[in-house]
Write a protein that holds these residues in place. Structure first.
Motif, PDB file in Angstrom:
ATOM      1  N   UNK A 190       0.826  -1.200   0.000  1.00  0.00           N
ATOM      2  CA  UNK A 190       0.000   0.000   0.000  1.00  0.00           C
ATOM      3  C   UNK A 190       0.863   1.253   0.000  1.00  0.00           C
ATOM      4  N   UNK A 191       0.347   2.312  -0.595  1.00  0.00           N
ATOM      5  CA  UNK A 191       1.010   3.618  -0.610  1.00  0.00           C
ATOM      6  C   UNK A 191       0.233   4.544   0.324  1.00  0.00           C
ATOM      7  N   UNK A 192       0.882   5.045   1.388  1.00  0.00           N
ATOM      8  CA  UNK A 192       0.173   5.800   2.419  1.00  0.00           C
ATOM      9  C   UNK A 192       0.990   7.025   2.825  1.00  0.00           C
ATOM     10  N   UNK A 193       0.298   8.099   3.186  1.00  0.00           N
ATOM     11  CA  UNK A 193       0.966   9.307   3.649  1.00  0.00           C
ATOM     12  C   UNK A 193       1.655   9.055   4.989  1.00  0.00           C
ATOM     13  N   UNK A 194       2.813   9.668   5.153  1.00  0.00           N
ATOM     14  CA  UNK A 194       3.561   9.534   6.400  1.00  0.00           C
ATOM     15  C   UNK A 194       2.728   9.999   7.590  1.00  0.00           C
ATOM     16  N   UNK A 195       2.008  11.111   7.439  1.00  0.00           N
ATOM     17  CA  UNK A 195       1.214  11.637   8.560  1.00  0.00           C
ATOM     18  C   UNK A 195       0.116  10.662   8.973  1.00  0.00           C
ATOM     19  N   UNK A 196      -0.425   9.920   8.006  1.00  0.00           N
ATOM     20  CA  UNK A 196      -1.447   8.916   8.320  1.00  0.00           C
ATOM     21  C   UNK A 196      -0.840   7.776   9.123  1.00  0.00           C
ATOM     22  N   UNK A 197       0.364   7.364   8.733  1.00  0.00           N
ATOM     23  CA  UNK A 197       1.037   6.282   9.453  1.00  0.00           C
ATOM     24  C   UNK A 197       1.399   6.709  10.880  1.00  0.00           C
TER      25      UNK A 197
END
Length: 224
Positions: A190-197
């Motif tokens: 998956x490709x996810x924003x750093x802030x979301x992680x």
């Protein structure tokens, strides 16, 4: 998918400290995406332009016709022989480690078995995350680091209490690992924003530290 939906649905996602292997996957799950790692500088591949009929070049020089966004290394391995497909742990595309179910473009392709050092690292890395899931179920602590090492793997865990881990727990952990393997859980890329992680892992200061130290781009590739 909305970011909050990603957060809600990814409680089992693991973030790893390194890029070695780029991904991983237990042998029982090799028809699925491999691994449990974070790759700094991940890319939204579906936004990239691809050839309609990419060409895949094998180590012996043979060129295989592929279908864009459909043909995977695993499918090409099956086209050669089912035995090769069953024994392939990970692929290399243009000399970079590549999931067996990740679509191909024009490239050179290698299919690595367990006797290859990079394949061993991928296999053990994914095995570490199976162990990590078992440890979370038994102890409920915070996972720290779970890398492959020269002859296997390990996973560190932080426990709030002082009970620690006893060798008496090993049979339970081993049986739980076997159960998880039999479930054939897919490793999803998956490709996810750093802030979301960072929001997702705010309960685990160790994973947040890894994200802050290793991820230098707005988004990154992770494996659930």
């Amino acid at each position: 998918m909305a970011e909050q939906a990603v957060v809600d649905k990814m409680s089992e996602l693991h973030v790893d400290e390194g890029k070695k292997g780029g991904n991983g996957g237990g042998k029982d799950g090799k028809k699925k995406a491999k691994g449990a790692a974070v790759e700094s500088g991940g890319r939204a591949e579906r936004g990239q332009k691809r050839r309609v009929n990419p060409k895949v070049t094998l180590p012996d020089g043979k060129v295989v016709d592929a279908e864009s966004w459909k043909t995977t290394p695993y499918q090409i391995a099956c086209g050669i022989s089912q035995g090769l497909a069953d024994n392939t742990v990970i692929a290399k595309v243009n000399n970079s480690v590549w999931d067996l179910d990740r679509p191909l473009d024009d490239c050179s392709l290698q299919l690595l078995k367990f006797d290859d050092e990079e394949a061993q690292a991928v296999y053990w890395h994914s095995s570490a995350h199976i162990l990590g899931e078992a440890m979370e179920r038994v102890y409920g602590g915070c996972l720290c680091y779970g890398p492959p090492i020269e002859n296997g793997f390990y996973y560190d865990m932080y426990l709030d209490n002082n009970e620690g881990v006893s060798s008496n727990d090993f049979p339970c952990l081993e049986n739980l690992c076997k159960k998880i393997i039999k479930e054939k859980q897919p490793f999803e890329r998956l490709e996810i924003k750093k802030e979301t992680l960072l929001e997702m892992f705010k309960y685990n200061k160790f994973k947040c530290r890894i994200l802050n130290e290793k991820v230098t781009t707005p988004t990154t590739t992770v494996y659930r």
